[in-house]
Write an enzyme that holds these catalytic residues in place. Structure first.
Site, PDB file in Angstrom:
ATOM      1  CB  SER A 127      -0.937  -0.059   1.126  1.00  0.00           C
ATOM      2  OG  SER A 127      -1.849  -0.995   1.032  1.00  0.00           O
ATOM      3  CE  LYS A 129      -8.418  -6.178   5.224  1.00  0.00           C
ATOM      4  NZ  LYS A 129      -8.534  -6.998   4.096  1.00  0.00           N
ATOM      5  CG  ASN A 187     -10.540  -2.012   3.255  1.00  0.00           C
ATOM      6  OD1 ASN A 187     -11.423  -1.350   3.430  1.00  0.00           O
ATOM      7  ND2 ASN A 187      -9.992  -2.418   1.894  1.00  0.00           N
ATOM      8  CG  ASP A 196     -10.912  -5.645   0.370  1.00  0.00           C
ATOM      9  OD1 ASP A 196      -9.863  -4.932   0.040  1.00  0.00           O
ATOM     10  OD2 ASP A 196     -10.390  -6.142   1.638  1.00  0.00           O
ATOM     11  N   GLY A 215     -12.499 -20.912  -0.536  1.00  0.00           N
ATOM     12  CA  GLY A 215     -11.922 -20.437   0.671  1.00  0.00           C
ATOM     13  C   GLY A 215     -13.095 -19.644   1.514  1.00  0.00           C
ATOM     14  CB  ALA A 237     -10.083 -12.119   0.616  1.00  0.00           C
ATOM     15  CG  LEU A 270      -9.399 -12.665  -4.436  1.00  0.00           C
ATOM     16  CD1 LEU A 270     -10.094 -12.348  -3.085  1.00  0.00           C
ATOM     17  CD2 LEU A 270     -10.449 -11.903  -5.332  1.00  0.00           C
ATOM     18  CE1 TYR A 321      -2.459  -8.566  -3.829  1.00  0.00           C
ATOM     19  CE2 TYR A 321      -0.075  -8.487  -4.108  1.00  0.00           C
ATOM     20  CZ  TYR A 321      -1.262  -8.518  -3.150  1.00  0.00           C
ATOM     21  OH  TYR A 321      -0.981  -8.197  -2.023  1.00  0.00           O
TER      22      TYR A 321
HETATM   23  P1  NAP Z   1      -7.405 -15.306   5.183  1.00  0.00           P
HETATM   24  O1  NAP Z   1      -8.611 -14.693   5.987  1.00  0.00           O
HETATM   25  O2  NAP Z   1      -6.170 -16.069   6.130  1.00  0.00           O
HETATM   26  O3  NAP Z   1      -8.052 -16.814   4.500  1.00  0.00           O
HETATM   27  C1  NAP Z   1      -7.431 -17.666   3.877  1.00  0.00           C
HETATM   28  C2  NAP Z   1      -8.487 -18.681   3.427  1.00  0.00           C
HETATM   29  O4  NAP Z   1      -7.741 -19.726   2.425  1.00  0.00           O
HETATM   30  C3  NAP Z   1      -9.048 -19.579   4.567  1.00  0.00           C
HETATM   31  O5  NAP Z   1     -10.329 -20.041   4.241  1.00  0.00           O
HETATM   32  C4  NAP Z   1      -8.096 -20.773   4.664  1.00  0.00           C
HETATM   33  O6  NAP Z   1      -8.718 -22.009   5.277  1.00  0.00           O
HETATM   34  C5  NAP Z   1      -8.086 -21.146   3.137  1.00  0.00           C
HETATM   35  N1  NAP Z   1      -6.764 -21.892   2.867  1.00  0.00           N
HETATM   36  C6  NAP Z   1      -5.323 -21.714   3.254  1.00  0.00           C
HETATM   37  N2  NAP Z   1      -4.695 -22.463   2.640  1.00  0.00           N
HETATM   38  C7  NAP Z   1      -5.545 -23.530   2.208  1.00  0.00           C
HETATM   39  C8  NAP Z   1      -5.159 -24.369   1.337  1.00  0.00           C
HETATM   40  N3  NAP Z   1      -3.980 -25.222   1.323  1.00  0.00           N
HETATM   41  N4  NAP Z   1      -6.141 -25.233   0.919  1.00  0.00           N
HETATM   42  C9  NAP Z   1      -7.550 -24.859   0.970  1.00  0.00           C
HETATM   43  N5  NAP Z   1      -7.768 -23.808   1.656  1.00  0.00           N
HETATM   44  C10 NAP Z   1      -6.563 -23.025   2.155  1.00  0.00           C
HETATM   45  O7  NAP Z   1      -6.654 -14.635   4.054  1.00  0.00           O
HETATM   46  P2  NAP Z   1      -7.313 -13.511   3.192  1.00  0.00           P
HETATM   47  O8  NAP Z   1      -7.114 -12.242   4.084  1.00  0.00           O
HETATM   48  O9  NAP Z   1      -8.794 -13.816   3.058  1.00  0.00           O
HETATM   49  O10 NAP Z   1      -6.497 -13.717   1.939  1.00  0.00           O
HETATM   50  C11 NAP Z   1      -6.451 -14.652   0.918  1.00  0.00           C
HETATM   51  C12 NAP Z   1      -5.751 -14.542  -0.296  1.00  0.00           C
HETATM   52  O11 NAP Z   1      -6.454 -13.490  -1.032  1.00  0.00           O
HETATM   53  C13 NAP Z   1      -4.343 -13.949  -0.134  1.00  0.00           C
HETATM   54  O12 NAP Z   1      -3.601 -14.801  -1.186  1.00  0.00           O
HETATM   55  C14 NAP Z   1      -4.111 -12.637  -0.218  1.00  0.00           C
HETATM   56  O13 NAP Z   1      -3.132 -11.924  -0.847  1.00  0.00           O
HETATM   57  C15 NAP Z   1      -5.457 -12.400  -1.292  1.00  0.00           C
HETATM   58  N6  NAP Z   1      -6.087 -11.085  -1.225  1.00  0.00           N
HETATM   59  C16 NAP Z   1      -5.921 -10.190  -2.269  1.00  0.00           C
HETATM   60  C17 NAP Z   1      -6.729  -8.860  -2.320  1.00  0.00           C
HETATM   61  C18 NAP Z   1      -6.461  -8.270  -3.511  1.00  0.00           C
HETATM   62  O14 NAP Z   1      -6.738  -6.871  -3.318  1.00  0.00           O
HETATM   63  N7  NAP Z   1      -6.076  -8.649  -4.581  1.00  0.00           N
HETATM   64  C19 NAP Z   1      -7.155  -8.582  -1.151  1.00  0.00           C
HETATM   65  C20 NAP Z   1      -7.409  -9.479  -0.096  1.00  0.00           C
HETATM   66  C21 NAP Z   1      -6.677 -10.722   0.082  1.00  0.00           C
HETATM   67  P3  NAP Z   1      -8.319 -22.238   6.718  1.00  0.00           P
HETATM   68  O15 NAP Z   1      -9.115 -21.083   7.569  1.00  0.00           O
HETATM   69  O16 NAP Z   1      -9.009 -23.628   7.005  1.00  0.00           O
HETATM   70  O17 NAP Z   1      -6.877 -22.207   6.779  1.00  0.00           O
END
Ligand code: NAP
Length: 289
Positions: free
Chosen positions: A23, A72, A93, A108, A132, A136, A230, A232
């Site tokens: 950011s 968050k 956020n 978001d 997931g 996010a 999501l 990048y």
């Molecule tokens: P988060 O709250 O930790 O959520 C991650 C999710 O993925 C959880 O449901 C987790 O399951 C699941 N997961 C993790 N490893 C896994 C695996 N090996 N197999 C299956 N499910 C799995 O993280 P978040 O903030 O949502 O972010 C998630 C992703 O989105 C990241 O890569 C982040 O960089 C990206 N993102 C991008 C943006 C953007 O602006 N482009 C914005 C936000 C997030 P468990 O809870 O069971 O571990």
């Protein structure tokens, strides 16, 4: 970066850890182009210090800040006002100071939807499948409901978290569309998916060879399905590369990152913001294209 003087004011991003945040790169590029006497800095704040950090930031008249993990959701009870969108997502956020106190929203959802706006798609006939059920995924579910997707299927790997996720929504339009499934259900869900969104970190650098879906599962998607990741970096992820090889339309997470940031900067500055500058600054920083 702008020259810092005695009148320079502050914006920032609060999280723990925060050193990885992209950011500051995009916001400072935009602030410099806008000619504002404002800089955007990382704010490393541990979870237990959130309330005292808010007091301190008020005392130094910080304009506002972005939030990332782990704040968050935790910040919700500390804000004087949370707008309906952030309340629907259950996470904030973007925060700004007002005479009534700190107020928050969630940009978001705007970021997620911005990339899809280029499509001429009938969303009312486009079932969504979200991989997931973390933070996010909540913004993506609200975004899919705003688009009008008739059903929103969410796949998660942990039974307890799936039950919590299903029970956590108060909005009727989400409750009626949302179905939460285990990962093994993908074989039945994928052939009916119109939009499939990866919200897991699977496939993210440095594990760029991983994919949330095997090649066999990607083969089950309909020909007109849209694949959205999501993540990048890398670009493309393996998931998007394989979807693209099948001829599916694909979207990566860079535009969402840029657009959620641009929407936050509009809130803080009440001005038009140079979105192209923010995108270019990120691409340069990440060594993309
Ligand atoms: P988060 O709250 O930790 O959520 C991650 C999710 O993925 C959880 O449901 C987790 O399951 C699941 N997961 C993790 N490893 C896994 C695996 N090996 N197999 C299956 N499910 C799995 O993280 P978040 O903030 O949502 O972010 C998630 C992703 O989105 C990241 O890569 C982040 O960089 C990206 N993102 C991008 C943006 C953007 O602006 N482009 C914005 C936000 C997030 P468990 O809870 O069971 O571990």
């Amino acid at each position: 970066m702008s020259v810092i003087t005695g009148t320079t004011r502050l914006l920032g991003v609060m999280g723990d850890p925060i050193s990885h945040s992209l950011s500051p790169v995009m916001h400072n590029a935009a602030l410099a182009e806008m000619g504002l006497d404002v800089v955007y800095v990382p704010l490393p704040v541990r979870g237990k210090d959130l309330a005292v950090a808010l007091e301190g930031l008020r005392a130094i008249a910080l304009i506002g800040f972005s939030l990332t993990i782990p704040h968050k959701q935790a910040i919700l009870p500390l804000l004087s006002q949370v707008d309906p969108l952030a309340a629907a997502v259950g996470a904030v956020n973007t925060v700004w100071w007002t005479p009534q106190g700190w107020q928050g929203t969630n940009t978001d959802v705007f970021g997620f939807l911005a990339a899809l706006k280029v499509l001429n798609q009938d969303w009312n006939t486009t079932p969504a499948l979200v991989l997931g059920n973390g933070g996010a995924a909540r913004a993506v579910v609200v975004g899919c409901a705003q688009l009008g997707c008739p059903s929103i299927h969410v796949v998660g790997r942990d039974a307890e978290k799936r039950a919590q996720f299903q029970a956590s929504w108060s909005a009727v339009e989400i409750q009626t569309r949302l179905r939460v499934h285990d990962w093994e259900s993908l074989g039945q869900l994928l052939p009916h998916a119109g939009l499939v969104v990866n919200t897991t970190p699977v496939g993210m650098k440095p594990k760029g060879n991983d994919s949330p879906l095997t090649t066999e599962l990607i083969a089950l998607l309909p020909e007109r399905a849209i694949a959205y990741d999501l993540i990048y970096v890398p670009q493309p992820t393996r998931f998007l590369a394989e979807a693209s090889a099948r001829g599916l339309q694909t979207f990566d997470g860079l535009e969402m990152l840029v657009q959620q940031g641009a929407e936050a900067l509009r809130r803080w500055t009440q001005q038009e913001v140079p979105v192209g500058t923010m995108r270019a600054a990120l691409q340069r920083h990440l060594g993309l294209g």
